[in-house]
Design an enzyme around this catalytic site. Structure first.
Site, mmCIF file in Angstrom:
data_model
loop_
_atom_site.group_PDB
_atom_site.id
_atom_site.type_symbol
_atom_site.label_atom_id
_atom_site.label_comp_id
_atom_site.label_asym_id
_atom_site.label_seq_id
_atom_site.Cartn_x
_atom_site.Cartn_y
_atom_site.Cartn_z
ATOM 1 N N GLU A 46 0.828 -1.201 0.000
ATOM 2 C CA GLU A 46 0.000 0.000 0.000
ATOM 3 C C GLU A 46 0.866 1.256 0.000
ATOM 4 O O GLU A 46 0.542 2.246 -0.655
ATOM 5 C CB GLU A 46 -0.933 0.013 1.217
ATOM 6 C CG GLU A 46 -2.060 -0.997 1.162
ATOM 7 C CD GLU A 46 -1.662 -2.335 1.760
ATOM 8 O OE1 GLU A 46 -0.436 -2.633 1.825
ATOM 9 O OE2 GLU A 46 -2.557 -3.097 2.165
ATOM 10 N N PRO A 247 9.790 -15.877 -1.864
ATOM 11 C CA PRO A 247 8.566 -16.011 -1.060
ATOM 12 C C PRO A 247 8.017 -14.655 -0.642
ATOM 13 O O PRO A 247 8.773 -13.699 -0.442
ATOM 14 C CB PRO A 247 9.030 -16.824 0.151
ATOM 15 C CG PRO A 247 10.502 -16.616 0.227
ATOM 16 C CD PRO A 247 10.973 -16.411 -1.180
ATOM 17 N N ARG A 248 6.710 -14.586 -0.530
ATOM 18 C CA ARG A 248 6.057 -13.343 -0.107
ATOM 19 C C ARG A 248 6.585 -12.891 1.247
ATOM 20 O O ARG A 248 6.748 -11.699 1.496
ATOM 21 C CB ARG A 248 4.540 -13.574 -0.045
ATOM 22 C CG ARG A 248 3.731 -12.390 0.441
ATOM 23 C CD ARG A 248 3.766 -11.254 -0.546
ATOM 24 N NE ARG A 248 2.804 -10.210 -0.209
ATOM 25 C CZ ARG A 248 2.745 -9.037 -0.814
ATOM 26 N NH1 ARG A 248 3.584 -8.759 -1.796
ATOM 27 N NH2 ARG A 248 1.844 -8.143 -0.463
ATOM 28 N N PHE A 286 13.930 -8.346 1.373
ATOM 29 C CA PHE A 286 12.787 -7.580 0.872
ATOM 30 C C PHE A 286 13.203 -6.713 -0.311
ATOM 31 O O PHE A 286 14.341 -6.268 -0.418
ATOM 32 C CB PHE A 286 12.226 -6.670 1.969
ATOM 33 C CG PHE A 286 11.193 -7.326 2.835
ATOM 34 C CD1 PHE A 286 9.944 -7.643 2.334
ATOM 35 C CD2 PHE A 286 11.479 -7.616 4.158
ATOM 36 C CE1 PHE A 286 8.986 -8.240 3.133
ATOM 37 C CE2 PHE A 286 10.531 -8.209 4.973
ATOM 38 C CZ PHE A 286 9.280 -8.525 4.455
ATOM 39 N N GLY A 287 12.242 -6.443 -1.186
ATOM 40 C CA GLY A 287 12.433 -5.461 -2.244
ATOM 41 C C GLY A 287 13.237 -5.972 -3.421
ATOM 42 O O GLY A 287 13.709 -7.108 -3.456
ATOM 43 N N ASN A 312 0.513 -8.902 -8.503
ATOM 44 C CA ASN A 312 0.613 -7.970 -9.620
ATOM 45 C C ASN A 312 1.398 -8.553 -10.806
ATOM 46 O O ASN A 312 2.608 -8.763 -10.697
ATOM 47 C CB ASN A 312 1.292 -6.694 -9.109
ATOM 48 C CG ASN A 312 1.507 -5.657 -10.183
ATOM 49 O OD1 ASN A 312 1.040 -5.794 -11.305
ATOM 50 N ND2 ASN A 312 2.226 -4.602 -9.835
ATOM 51 N N GLU A 315 4.486 -5.922 -13.094
ATOM 52 C CA GLU A 315 5.927 -5.797 -12.830
ATOM 53 C C GLU A 315 6.753 -6.794 -13.639
ATOM 54 O O GLU A 315 7.693 -6.399 -14.333
ATOM 55 C CB GLU A 315 6.209 -5.948 -11.335
ATOM 56 C CG GLU A 315 5.877 -4.716 -10.531
ATOM 57 C CD GLU A 315 6.373 -4.815 -9.093
ATOM 58 O OE1 GLU A 315 6.443 -3.775 -8.438
ATOM 59 O OE2 GLU A 315 6.693 -5.922 -8.636
#
Length: 402
Positions: A46, A247-248, A286-287, A312, A315
C-alpha cells in the site's frame, strides 16, 4: 491486554521497540505548522502505491504517512524520509486515536485499500475530517462475510466523502454493501512507473540468464511445497535451468531451503556468499523484485494456488517475462482478464498442466518470445487515470495540483 500484545510483538521483532509508543498515539515529534495530509498505508504494498499521492503533495503540504508493519516503516525511512513524516498507526482504541488526531489535526485523510478500523472511522466522522477511501478492494470471501453485517460496513465507511475501488468487481461489491456511488479510476498500485521500472541485474547472478531462468514470485506458504515435484522434474528435463524463488514472506526462506535440500535439490539463499552456484536461489531479502524479473524468462506469481488473490502481473510483464498463475487471482481480476484477452498470460487450475506448459516454452523460443511481447504490450498500457482523484484532492485542499 492490547499493550501486552504490543510488547509480545516487540519481542517477536514485529514492532520497533524505540517507537512503540506511537501505537498509543504518543510521539516526540512536534507538529509542523500549516495543513497536514494524513495518508494511511498499512503495509509495504500500500505504501508503494501511495507514491503518486506523496509526490503530488509533499512540496506544498506536510505529508504524514502511517503504516502498521515494520517492513513498511523501514521502506518509508529509507526512500521517503525527505518527503514525509512517518508514524506507526495508533491502535484502534478511542483514547489513543483521539491523542493521535488531536496531535496532528489533518486537513485531509487518504486511506489506502482495506485496513478499516471502526473506532478510527467513527472519530473521523465525528470530527468532520475530510476523508477519501482510495484503491479499496473486496475479496469474494470478505464480501460474503460483510453481506451478513452489511449495515456495519456501510456505517464504517460513512466517514469517506468519496470511495474509489481497485477494480470493477470491487466496485460492484462495495456498491452492494454501501448503496453508494463507488468510483473506479483504475488501480493506484499501477499509477507510478517508478513502481514497475526495469532494474539492472546483479553481476553476481551471471549463472542466471535469459533463456534458462524460471522464477516463482511472491509465493505463499505451501505453494513452494506444491511445486517441489515439478521443479525436480524440470531441472532434469530443461538443460541449464536455473530457478529463483522469492517467497512473499522472506522469513520462511530457511524452511523452504531445508525442504528442497532434503529432496536433493541444490538450494542457496540470496544472503549466502556462493548464492549463485545452486540450481535454486531463494530470495530471503525484501524489495528489488524487478532485478530478478529482469533475468527471468517465465514468472509464476504466487498467492494463486492458495486462496490469497494472486499478485501484480505488470511488474514481471514490463520486464519481458512470460506470466503464469494459478486460478485464485481475484485481487487482480481485471488485469488478468485483459491479459487473457490479449494472449499475454497463462492461467492454470493444476500444477501438472502448468508444468507441461513451462517445459514447452523452454523448448519453443518462438512461443516464448511471442508471449513475452504480448505481456509487455499489455504492461505498457495506462491502468490508472488520476485526474478525477487529483481534482477532488485539489478542491479539498484549495490549491492547484503540483
Amino acid at each position: 491486554m492490547i499493550k501486552l500484545n504490543v510488547f509480545f510483538r516487540i519481542f517477536r521483532g514485529k514492532e520497533n521497540k524505540s517507537r512503540f509508543s506511537e501505537r498509543y498515539g504518543i510521539t516526540s515529534i512536534e507538529r509542523p505548522g500549516g495543513d497536514i495530509v494524513w495518508i494511511h498505508a498499512a503495509s509495504i504494498g500500500e505504501f508503494k502505491s501511495a507514491d503518486l499521492l506523496i509526490n503530488l503533495l509533499y512540496k506544498n503540504y506536510t505529508i504524514l504517512v502511517t503504516t502498521t508493519t515494520l517492513s513498511a516503516a523501514n521502506f518509508a525511512s529509507k526512500n521517503y524520509a525527505h518527503k514525509i513524516i512517518h508514524q506507526f498507526a495508533p491502535l484502534d482504541i478511542s483514547l489513543w486515536v483521539e491523542k493521535f488526531l488531536n496531535k496532528w489535526r489533518p486537513k485531509l485523510v487518504i486511506w489506502i485499500e482495506s485496513d478499516l478500523w471502526p473506532i478510527t472511522m467513527e472519530l473521523l466522522k465525528q470530527k468532520s475530517i475530510k476523508s477519501l477511501l482510495v484503491n479499496v478492494r473486496m475479496s469474494p470471501q470478505s464480501f460474503k462475510k460483510w453481506k451478513i453485517i452489511k449495515f456495519f460496513y456501510k456505517q464504517m465507511t460513512e466517514c469517506f466523502s468519496e470511495i474509489f475501488a481497485q477494480s470493477q468487481l470491487d466496485r460492484e461489491r462495495i456498491k452492494t454493501l454501501t448503496n453508494r456511488n463507488i468510483k473506479f479510476i483504475g488501480n493506484l498500485k499501477l499509477s507510478s512507473r517508478s513502481n514497475i521500472q526495469k532494474i539492472s541485474w546483479d553481476k553476481k547472478l551471471k549463472n542466471f540468464q535469459k533463456g534458462r531462468t524460471l522464477m516463482l514470485a511472491s509465493t505463499h506458504e505451501n505453494e513452494e511445497f506444491q511445486f517441489l515435484p515439478t521443479i525436480k522434474r524440470l531441472l532434469l528435463q530443461v538443460d541449464g535451468l536455473k530457478i529463483i524463488i522469492a517467497p512473499r514472506h522472506p522469513e520462511r526462506s530457511k524452511t523452504i531451503q531445508s525442504i528442497y535440500q532434503k529432496s536433493g535439490i541444490s538450494t542457496k539463499l540470496m544472503s549466502d556468499n556462493a548464492y549463485a552456484n545452486g540450481d535454486v536461489l531463494i530470495v530471503n531479502t525484501f524489495g528489488n523484485l524487478p532485478a530478478y524479473f529482469n533475468i527471468s524468462d517465465i514468472v509464476f506469481l504466487g498467492g494463486s494456488f492458495v486462496s490469497k488473490g494472486g499478485h501484480n502481473p505488470i511488474e514481471p510483464a514490463i520486464n519481458n517475462c512470460v506470466i503464469i498463475t494459478g486460478p485464485h487471482v481475484y485481487n487482480w481480476q481485471n488485469i488478468y482478464e485483459d491479459m487473457l484477452r490479449n494472449n499475454a498470460c497463462f492461467v492454470f487450475n493444476k500444477i501438472s498442466i502448468l508444468e507441461k506448459k513451462i517445459k514447452k516454452l523452454f523448448e519453443d523460443n518462438n512461443e516464448m518470445n511471442k508471449m513475452k511481447e504480448n505481456s509487455k504490450k499489455v504492461a505498457q498500457k495506462n491502468f490508472f487515470d488520476s485526474s478525477e482523484l487529483i481534482y477532488i484532492i485539489k478542491n479539498i485542499l484549495e490549491v492547484s495540483p503540483c
